[in-house]
Design a protein around this motif. Structure first.
Motif, PDB file in Angstrom:
ATOM      1  N   UNK A   2       0.731  -0.785   0.086  1.00  0.00           N
ATOM      2  CA  UNK A   2       0.102  -0.026  -0.143  1.00  0.00           C
ATOM      3  C   UNK A   2       0.902   1.304  -0.125  1.00  0.00           C
ATOM      4  N   UNK A   3       2.177   1.191   0.746  1.00  0.00           N
ATOM      5  CA  UNK A   3       3.074   2.300   0.282  1.00  0.00           C
ATOM      6  C   UNK A   3       4.551   1.844   0.540  1.00  0.00           C
ATOM      7  N   UNK A   4       5.463   2.871  -0.434  1.00  0.00           N
ATOM      8  CA  UNK A   4       6.651   1.936  -0.366  1.00  0.00           C
ATOM      9  C   UNK A   4       7.993   3.080  -0.389  1.00  0.00           C
ATOM     10  N   UNK A   5       8.882   3.352   0.367  1.00  0.00           N
ATOM     11  CA  UNK A   5       9.851   3.730   0.587  1.00  0.00           C
ATOM     12  C   UNK A   5      10.980   3.832  -0.287  1.00  0.00           C
ATOM     13  N   UNK A   6      11.667   4.043  -0.792  1.00  0.00           N
ATOM     14  CA  UNK A   6      13.014   3.472  -1.445  1.00  0.00           C
ATOM     15  C   UNK A   6      14.075   4.552  -1.801  1.00  0.00           C
ATOM     16  N   UNK A   7      15.544   3.859  -2.102  1.00  0.00           N
ATOM     17  CA  UNK A   7      15.912   4.948  -2.170  1.00  0.00           C
ATOM     18  C   UNK A   7      16.679   4.767  -3.613  1.00  0.00           C
ATOM     19  N   UNK A   8      16.638   5.991  -4.359  1.00  0.00           N
ATOM     20  CA  UNK A   8      17.284   6.443  -5.739  1.00  0.00           C
ATOM     21  C   UNK A   8      18.305   5.135  -5.588  1.00  0.00           C
ATOM     22  N   UNK A  47      11.693   0.450 -12.722  1.00  0.00           N
ATOM     23  CA  UNK A  47      13.008   0.615 -12.363  1.00  0.00           C
ATOM     24  C   UNK A  47      13.766   1.776 -12.122  1.00  0.00           C
ATOM     25  N   UNK A  48      15.329   1.825 -11.534  1.00  0.00           N
ATOM     26  CA  UNK A  48      16.036   2.180 -11.020  1.00  0.00           C
ATOM     27  C   UNK A  48      15.156   3.823 -10.903  1.00  0.00           C
ATOM     28  N   UNK A  49      14.459   3.508  -9.783  1.00  0.00           N
ATOM     29  CA  UNK A  49      13.367   5.091  -9.231  1.00  0.00           C
ATOM     30  C   UNK A  49      14.638   5.989  -9.277  1.00  0.00           C
ATOM     31  N   UNK A  50      13.926   7.195  -9.316  1.00  0.00           N
ATOM     32  CA  UNK A  50      13.767   8.725  -9.045  1.00  0.00           C
ATOM     33  C   UNK A  50      13.215   9.007  -8.189  1.00  0.00           C
ATOM     34  N   UNK A  51      13.350  10.688  -7.583  1.00  0.00           N
ATOM     35  CA  UNK A  51      12.805  10.847  -6.652  1.00  0.00           C
ATOM     36  C   UNK A  51      11.647  11.865  -7.528  1.00  0.00           C
ATOM     37  N   UNK A  52      11.228  12.242  -9.008  1.00  0.00           N
ATOM     38  CA  UNK A  52      10.618  12.080 -10.059  1.00  0.00           C
ATOM     39  C   UNK A  52       9.264  11.228 -10.049  1.00  0.00           C
ATOM     40  N   UNK A  53      10.095   9.893  -9.559  1.00  0.00           N
ATOM     41  CA  UNK A  53       8.626   8.343  -9.899  1.00  0.00           C
ATOM     42  C   UNK A  53       8.079   8.750  -8.474  1.00  0.00           C
ATOM     43  N   UNK A  54       8.030   9.163  -7.690  1.00  0.00           N
ATOM     44  CA  UNK A  54       7.664   9.672  -6.702  1.00  0.00           C
ATOM     45  C   UNK A  54       6.110   9.822  -6.746  1.00  0.00           C
ATOM     46  N   UNK A  55       4.957   9.110  -6.091  1.00  0.00           N
ATOM     47  CA  UNK A  55       3.516   9.384  -6.490  1.00  0.00           C
ATOM     48  C   UNK A  55       3.009   8.142  -6.522  1.00  0.00           C
ATOM     49  N   UNK A  56       1.126   8.521  -5.834  1.00  0.00           N
ATOM     50  CA  UNK A  56       0.541   7.268  -6.305  1.00  0.00           C
ATOM     51  C   UNK A  56       0.071   6.488  -7.575  1.00  0.00           C
TER      52      UNK A  56
END
Lengths: 113, 121
Positions: free
Chosen positions: B9-15, B82-91
């Motif tokens: 339901x929610x996830x926090x990950x590193x860039x 893949x290779x998530x970045x801060x701009x991918x933060x979203x719902x």
């Protein structure tokens, strides 16, 4: 191309008052129209949908919407607002049953006591 | 009936890391699922259409190599950022298309999951 315009990003009503949320659509083919409600940090719940049957569609929680082809509108109404109706409401359109939806920008409904 | 779940339901990950989000239709089979993303105070934007057993169809502007979609069964679709970045933060919200008349729920209608909030640090 299809599009949806929701007039009014924020609507405020008193408890017991009429709720009217406006939605106008653009479609080159007979549209399928939907209203969804979203509570904070949750997914979308279907309120009602129009699929070329009756033009007045009744949904859940006392909501209804009327399809008016001449006005390209599908406004959502509820005779008497309840505090629990406070949420975000989205109007959406698709050109075929079950295909991807095009959403309006949403209308936040606030209900005061 | 017609319940769709998402995990997590929610996830926090590193860039730079990858994150997988699951979308399941719990009580019906869905040959078609959709993935949307929603930025704060904004509407839902379709990212891709996922069809069981075939490649997903991506909307213009959505990078298919970044947002990997797999619809391996009739009840499960996954979205991997893949290779998530801060701009991918979203719902991120999925929906599943109900086509069976087995439920009182409306057929040929999309039913939505509860969403996954992704925050990339």
């Amino acid at each position: 191309a299809q599009s949806v315009t929701q007039l009014g990003s924020h609507v405020s009503v008193s408890e017991g008052a009429l709720v009217l949320l406006r939605c106008n659509y653009s479609s080159s083919v007979p549209p399928y129209l939907f209203w969804y409600v979203q509570y904070p940090n949750q997914g979308l719940q279907l309120l009602l949908k129009y699929t070329s049957a009756a033009t007045l569609v009744k949904g859940i929680n006392g909501f209804e919407a009327e399809f008016k082809k001449s006005e390209t509108s599908f406004h959502l109404t509820k005779p008497s607002a309840h505090m629990s109706d406070a949420a975000e409401y989205f109007c959406a359109v698709s050109d075929q049953a079950g295909t991807a939806l095009i959403f309006g920008k949403g209308t936040t409904l606030s209900v005061s006591s | 009936g017609a319940v769709v779940s998402q995990h997590p339901s929610w996830v926090i990950c590193k860039s730079g890391t990858s994150v997988k989000i699951e979308c399941r239709s719990l009580d019906f089979q869905a040959t078609t699922m959709f993935w949307y993303r929603q930025f704060p105070k904004q509407s839902l934007m379709l990212m891709a259409t996922s069809n069981e057993g075939s490649k997903a169809t991506y909307e213009q502007g959505v990078e298919k190599d970044k947002f990997l979609i797999n619809h391996a069964s009739l009840t499960l679709s996954t979205l991997t950022v893949t290779s998530a970045h801060p701009e991918d933060s979203s719902f991120y919200i999925c929906s599943a298309r109900l086509t069976s008349a087995a439920f009182s729920a409306s057929t040929d209608t999309q039913y939505f999951g509860p969403g996954t909030r992704l925050t990339v640090l």
